[in-house]
Enzyme design. Sequence first.
Site, mmCIF file in Angstrom:
data_model
loop_
_atom_site.group_PDB
_atom_site.id
_atom_site.type_symbol
_atom_site.label_atom_id
_atom_site.label_comp_id
_atom_site.label_asym_id
_atom_site.label_seq_id
_atom_site.Cartn_x
_atom_site.Cartn_y
_atom_site.Cartn_z
ATOM 1 C CD GLU A 113 -2.819 1.641 0.243
ATOM 2 O OE1 GLU A 113 -3.406 3.030 0.416
ATOM 3 O OE2 GLU A 113 -2.843 0.909 -0.322
ATOM 4 C CG HIS A 116 -0.959 2.306 -4.948
ATOM 5 N ND1 HIS A 116 -2.024 3.194 -4.573
ATOM 6 C CD2 HIS A 116 -0.873 2.380 -6.333
ATOM 7 C CE1 HIS A 116 -2.657 3.331 -5.723
ATOM 8 N NE2 HIS A 116 -1.956 2.938 -6.642
ATOM 9 C CG HIS A 190 -8.869 5.598 -6.671
ATOM 10 N ND1 HIS A 190 -8.295 6.752 -6.915
ATOM 11 C CD2 HIS A 190 -7.696 4.725 -6.552
ATOM 12 C CE1 HIS A 190 -6.905 7.043 -6.573
ATOM 13 N NE2 HIS A 190 -6.718 5.405 -6.370
ATOM 14 C CG HIS A 301 -17.350 -7.162 -16.458
ATOM 15 N ND1 HIS A 301 -17.023 -5.851 -17.200
ATOM 16 C CD2 HIS A 301 -16.382 -7.871 -16.694
ATOM 17 C CE1 HIS A 301 -15.735 -6.129 -17.372
ATOM 18 N NE2 HIS A 301 -15.401 -7.346 -17.091
ATOM 19 C CG HIS A 359 -9.665 -8.482 -17.541
ATOM 20 N ND1 HIS A 359 -9.624 -9.070 -18.640
ATOM 21 C CD2 HIS A 359 -10.637 -8.309 -17.048
ATOM 22 C CE1 HIS A 359 -10.707 -8.902 -19.236
ATOM 23 N NE2 HIS A 359 -11.679 -8.584 -18.261
#
Length: 408
Positions: A113, A116, A190, A301, A359
């Site tokens: 985290e 990032h 986000h 989806h 993906h």
Amino acid sequence: MDTTSSLYDLTPIAWLMAVGVLIALGPLVWVWRRNAGSGPARRLHALTVLTLFLTFDLTLFGAFTRLTDSGLGCPDWPGCYGNASPHGARHEIAMAQSAQPTGPVTHSKAWVEMVHRYLATGVGVLILTLAGATWIVRRRQRRAPPAEGEHHATLSAWWPAFTLFWVCLQGAFGMLTVTWKLFPAIVTLHLLGAVVLLALLCIQAVHYRQAAAQRLPTPVSPALRNGLIATTALLVLQIALGGWVSTNYAVLACTQFPTCQDSWWPPMNFAQGFEIWRHLGVTGEGQPLDFSALTAIHYAHRLMAYAVFVALGVLAWRMRRIEALRPQARWLAGLALLQLATGLGNVLLGWPLAAAVLHTGGAAALAVVLTWALCESRRVPAAQIARASDNAAGQNNNSQRNQRKAAA
């Protein structure tokens, strides 16, 4: 006492900014040295392309952070338990991990985290530098207009300024992702914000390149231009649906293809599944989310994926007829196949990490390529394109006749 506490609260922000500056210094020095003899437009183009590349990498790492359940590895913001790094929060992380050994807070997740956040701050510094450099170039060019016969290759400074605003907005959504405990709507926004940031940087990169080469976008028919816009809109919707699948952990609601739960139309609760403003795993009233709601999220989806795949294939086929758009056509075709393969891999192989990250990366890359194609094309009436083609063919025939006469 209050003053000391206030100063301490600012320490993680200061350290985060310092780390971001250090991360950005390497790319900035590389761009400066490699393009030292180039004009302003080429230097800004190089910096924009590098920032785009690093932002794409950040998007991939963000997907890795989400998919490894590291989003709450440090449950506060911007630091980690009030510290600039997990190293300073060893005791707090150990306590949280001992209380919940399989919970969201572990030493490894905390580092994922915070890395990032460090990378995001570095990208923010690069975008701030790009905005500042563009304004400086614009100001100099206004003071020294080009001489006759010269051309100033410029891009409106409002694009990098808006990009700077957008990356600040992304930072705010990153904060809310943590403080609102992975609220699905915030996490999805986000992700969409990251895609918009990539598109903004792509627009600037293409425009700088066009300005440096003093050329206009390629004329295309209204039908093709409309196809580009429609396919881009479909892709954005599909990315939003994909983000909703991921943030609600609905990938494994269907582990078969092409059917789902041994049915072409399994039990689905769309009302629950697409109730946007709710916490993770519960309805707006706080009740546990039905499995049929997760199925509805997944299947929506999947159904949209069929439409997007066909639209991308048709668009790539039509674009390949235009020489200037053939690179984008090839990228679209290849990325569409990658998305098909990784999407099937997620379903049939139990959501492997590599396929899931790829993906997300493929979706982001498709958004960049479509933005590239939109910037490299402009709408022109079909009759005008036909006349231009006829004129080009006539000039080519005249040239060939002249060459045969000269040879005779």
